[in-house]
Design a protein around this motif. Structure first.
Motif, PDB file in Angstrom:
ATOM      1  N   SER A 104       0.833  -1.200   0.000  1.00 41.84           N
ATOM      2  CA  SER A 104       0.000   0.000   0.000  1.00 41.84           C
ATOM      3  C   SER A 104       0.869   1.252   0.000  1.00 41.84           C
ATOM      4  O   SER A 104       0.499   2.278  -0.557  1.00 41.84           O
ATOM      5  N   LEU A 105       2.051   1.188   0.644  1.00 41.78           N
ATOM      6  CA  LEU A 105       3.055   2.241   0.565  1.00 41.78           C
ATOM      7  C   LEU A 105       2.482   3.627   0.848  1.00 41.78           C
ATOM      8  O   LEU A 105       2.584   4.546   0.035  1.00 41.78           O
ATOM      9  N   MET A 106       1.897   3.799   2.003  1.00 42.16           N
ATOM     10  CA  MET A 106       1.367   5.096   2.397  1.00 42.16           C
ATOM     11  C   MET A 106       2.493   6.060   2.812  1.00 42.16           C
ATOM     12  O   MET A 106       2.274   7.258   2.959  1.00 42.16           O
ATOM     13  N   ASN A 107       3.685   5.522   3.048  1.00 41.86           N
ATOM     14  CA  ASN A 107       4.884   6.314   3.319  1.00 41.86           C
ATOM     15  C   ASN A 107       5.927   5.851   2.314  1.00 41.86           C
ATOM     16  O   ASN A 107       6.415   4.730   2.401  1.00 41.86           O
ATOM     17  N   ARG A 108       6.283   6.714   1.356  1.00 37.69           N
ATOM     18  CA  ARG A 108       7.001   6.202   0.202  1.00 37.69           C
ATOM     19  C   ARG A 108       7.779   7.297  -0.516  1.00 37.69           C
ATOM     20  O   ARG A 108       7.650   8.486  -0.213  1.00 37.69           O
ATOM     21  N   ILE A 109       8.559   6.862  -1.500  1.00 39.17           N
ATOM     22  CA  ILE A 109       9.200   7.751  -2.459  1.00 39.17           C
ATOM     23  C   ILE A 109       8.443   7.627  -3.785  1.00 39.17           C
ATOM     24  O   ILE A 109       8.248   6.520  -4.296  1.00 39.17           O
ATOM     25  N   ASP A 110       8.000   8.753  -4.321  1.00 41.56           N
ATOM     26  CA  ASP A 110       7.285   8.771  -5.598  1.00 41.56           C
ATOM     27  C   ASP A 110       8.209   9.262  -6.703  1.00 41.56           C
ATOM     28  O   ASP A 110       8.923  10.255  -6.527  1.00 41.56           O
ATOM     29  N   THR A 111       8.179   8.580  -7.831  1.00 34.92           N
ATOM     30  CA  THR A 111       8.937   9.012  -9.007  1.00 34.92           C
ATOM     31  C   THR A 111       8.017   8.935 -10.215  1.00 34.92           C
ATOM     32  O   THR A 111       7.441   7.885 -10.488  1.00 34.92           O
ATOM     33  N   LYS A 112       7.860  10.058 -10.920  1.00 30.16           N
ATOM     34  CA  LYS A 112       6.902  10.130 -12.021  1.00 30.16           C
ATOM     35  C   LYS A 112       7.602  10.279 -13.369  1.00 30.16           C
ATOM     36  O   LYS A 112       8.690  10.854 -13.471  1.00 30.16           O
ATOM     37  N   PHE A 113       6.924   9.765 -14.382  1.00 31.25           N
ATOM     38  CA  PHE A 113       7.382   9.855 -15.759  1.00 31.25           C
ATOM     39  C   PHE A 113       6.203  10.269 -16.634  1.00 31.25           C
ATOM     40  O   PHE A 113       5.077   9.842 -16.386  1.00 31.25           O
ATOM     41  N   ILE A 114       6.457  11.086 -17.646  1.00 30.47           N
ATOM     42  CA  ILE A 114       5.432  11.466 -18.612  1.00 30.47           C
ATOM     43  C   ILE A 114       5.855  10.945 -19.976  1.00 30.47           C
ATOM     44  O   ILE A 114       6.957  11.224 -20.442  1.00 30.47           O
ATOM     45  N   LEU A 115       4.986  10.174 -20.610  1.00 29.69           N
ATOM     46  CA  LEU A 115       5.317   9.633 -21.919  1.00 29.69           C
ATOM     47  C   LEU A 115       4.150   9.806 -22.875  1.00 29.69           C
ATOM     48  O   LEU A 115       3.006   9.988 -22.441  1.00 29.69           O
ATOM     49  N   PRO A 116       4.407   9.766 -24.164  1.00 27.30           N
ATOM     50  CA  PRO A 116       3.318   9.913 -25.140  1.00 27.30           C
ATOM     51  C   PRO A 116       2.424   8.690 -25.156  1.00 27.30           C
ATOM     52  O   PRO A 116       2.877   7.565 -24.943  1.00 27.30           O
ATOM     53  N   SER A 117       1.150   8.897 -25.422  1.00 30.26           N
ATOM     54  CA  SER A 117       0.186   7.803 -25.379  1.00 30.26           C
ATOM     55  C   SER A 117       0.504   6.708 -26.388  1.00 30.26           C
ATOM     56  O   SER A 117       0.161   5.545 -26.171  1.00 30.26           O
ATOM     57  N   ASP A 118       1.210   7.043 -27.479  1.00 27.31           N
ATOM     58  CA  ASP A 118       1.498   6.003 -28.465  1.00 27.31           C
ATOM     59  C   ASP A 118       2.611   5.049 -28.026  1.00 27.31           C
ATOM     60  O   ASP A 118       2.895   4.068 -28.710  1.00 27.31           O
ATOM     61  N   LEU A 119       3.217   5.319 -26.862  1.00 29.29           N
ATOM     62  CA  LEU A 119       4.202   4.388 -26.294  1.00 29.29           C
ATOM     63  C   LEU A 119       3.573   3.435 -25.276  1.00 29.29           C
ATOM     64  O   LEU A 119       4.215   2.478 -24.843  1.00 29.29           O
ATOM     65  N   LEU A 120       2.342   3.707 -24.885  1.00 26.37           N
ATOM     66  CA  LEU A 120       1.741   2.976 -23.772  1.00 26.37           C
ATOM     67  C   LEU A 120       1.696   1.467 -24.016  1.00 26.37           C
ATOM     68  O   LEU A 120       2.099   0.679 -23.152  1.00 26.37           O
ATOM     69  N   LEU A 121       1.223   1.049 -25.177  1.00 27.67           N
ATOM     70  CA  LEU A 121       1.103  -0.387 -25.443  1.00 27.67           C
ATOM     71  C   LEU A 121       2.460  -1.086 -25.404  1.00 27.67           C
ATOM     72  O   LEU A 121       2.582  -2.192 -24.856  1.00 27.67           O
ATOM     73  N   ASP A 122       3.479  -0.446 -25.957  1.00 31.16           N
ATOM     74  CA  ASP A 122       4.819  -1.040 -25.948  1.00 31.16           C
ATOM     75  C   ASP A 122       5.315  -1.241 -24.517  1.00 31.16           C
ATOM     76  O   ASP A 122       5.848  -2.300 -24.169  1.00 31.16           O
TER      77      ASP A 122
ATOM     78  N   ALA B  71      -1.070  12.407 -23.196  1.00 34.48           N
ATOM     79  CA  ALA B  71      -0.099  12.165 -22.134  1.00 34.48           C
ATOM     80  C   ALA B  71      -0.453  10.954 -21.277  1.00 34.48           C
ATOM     81  O   ALA B  71      -1.617  10.709 -20.980  1.00 34.48           O
ATOM     82  N   VAL B  72       0.575  10.221 -20.897  1.00 35.99           N
ATOM     83  CA  VAL B  72       0.460   9.124 -19.928  1.00 35.99           C
ATOM     84  C   VAL B  72       1.395   9.447 -18.777  1.00 35.99           C
ATOM     85  O   VAL B  72       2.562   9.797 -18.999  1.00 35.99           O
ATOM     86  N   ILE B  73       0.896   9.359 -17.548  1.00 33.83           N
ATOM     87  CA  ILE B  73       1.728   9.604 -16.376  1.00 33.83           C
ATOM     88  C   ILE B  73       1.920   8.282 -15.633  1.00 33.83           C
ATOM     89  O   ILE B  73       0.952   7.662 -15.187  1.00 33.83           O
ATOM     90  N   ILE B  74       3.160   7.851 -15.542  1.00 34.51           N
ATOM     91  CA  ILE B  74       3.497   6.637 -14.801  1.00 34.51           C
ATOM     92  C   ILE B  74       4.184   7.041 -13.511  1.00 34.51           C
ATOM     93  O   ILE B  74       5.148   7.813 -13.527  1.00 34.51           O
ATOM     94  N   GLU B  75       3.681   6.540 -12.398  1.00 36.87           N
ATOM     95  CA  GLU B  75       4.257   6.869 -11.094  1.00 36.87           C
ATOM     96  C   GLU B  75       4.708   5.594 -10.391  1.00 36.87           C
ATOM     97  O   GLU B  75       3.932   4.655 -10.230  1.00 36.87           O
ATOM     98  N   PHE B  76       5.966   5.584  -9.999  1.00 39.24           N
ATOM     99  CA  PHE B  76       6.527   4.493  -9.210  1.00 39.24           C
ATOM    100  C   PHE B  76       6.424   4.880  -7.742  1.00 39.24           C
ATOM    101  O   PHE B  76       6.856   5.963  -7.346  1.00 39.24           O
TER     102      PHE B  76
END
Length: 255
Positions: free
Chosen positions: A31-49, A194-199
């Motif tokens: 659940s990681l309610m206390n965490r380090i967040d790292t975000k990335f923004i990528l184009p939607s045409d990369l999402l499937l790959d 835009a696609v936002i991926i958050e680790f």
């Protein structure tokens, strides 16, 4: 560019069912309610790959046979956008207050997010239920977990997006797309490109398989607050210097 819903929705959903599933209960250990967040923004045409390459290393959240979910959020701030300004001024020890609807599970939460001076994100939340005492309970929750009083906050904007949640050994990934914002005046801004991926990790781990895949596609980490992006998009009078690079990136994604 067409939205992901219109463009690759069918293929995307088929791909998601190639993952091994994980339930909400099983996901509690990350659940990681206390965490380090790292975000990335990528184009939607990369999402499937990217989604295809992540399959061997992650499981996917499944609720009632669904793996692609809709989220709705309402963001609150002071009259003068104090929380937004803290973010724009690069202040650490900053807060966000929001009400989020998890459409698939029909759950509603009041959430306070705190980013401390060690860049850790600490999230606290309470489930919102119909009760005569709910308003007082929510006010107490906000006052106990932030320097703000609920009575001093006002609704600034709402957003909606689709989310895929992936779970690794020691991390979670949220993949958000079809992002849209709506102001209190009814003005709406959409970012289908835009696609936002958050680790979300207990400790920052650049060797994460997911991060290595994004590095392969030359996608770099980006500081990106959905609230700040929406607020700046909908309110031309507020300071947005720190977002110029983000708007430039989003403009490039449209091409």
């Amino acid at each position: 560019m067409e939205s992901i819903n219109n463009n690759i929705s069918h293929t995307l959903k088929e791909t998601l069912y190639r993952y091994k599933a994980i339930s909400l209960d099983e996901m509690n250990h990350v659940s990681l309610m206390n965490r380090i967040d790292t975000k990335f923004i990528l184009p939607s045409d990369l999402l499937l790959d990217v989604i295809n390459e992540l399959i061997p290393d992650y499981r996917i959240l499944e609720i009632e046979s669904e793996r692609l979910f809709q989220y709705k959020t309402k963001y609150y701030d002071t009259k003068d956008f104090d929380m937004y300004e803290a973010h724009q001024n690069g202040k650490l020890n900053r807060f966000k207050v929001r009400k989020r609807e998890y459409v698939a599970s029909k759950k509603h939460f009041l959430e306070v997010k705190f980013k401390n001076n060690k860049r850790r994100t600490i999230k606290k939340r309470i489930e919102r239920i119909e009760s005569p005492d709910q308003s007082n309970f929510e006010s107490s929750f906000v006052e106990q977990n932030s320097p703000f009083k609920m009575n001093d906050l006002e609704l600034k904007l709402s957003n909606h997006f689709n989310r895929i949640t992936l779970v690794g050994t020691k991390e979670r990934l949220t993949i958000d797309f079809n992002l849209g914002f709506k102001g209190i005046d009814g003005k709406e801004i959409l970012y289908p490109e835009a696609v936002i991926i958050e680790f979300k990790q207990e400790k920052f781990n650049i060797t994460s398989r997911g991060m290595q895949i994004l590095k392969k596609y030359k996608v770099r980490p980006e500081s990106c607050s959905k609230y700040c992006l929406g607020a700046a998009s909908l309110n031309g009078h507020i300071k947005a210097n720190r977002l110029k690079q983000k708007f430039g990136l989003l403009s490039k994604l449209k091409k």
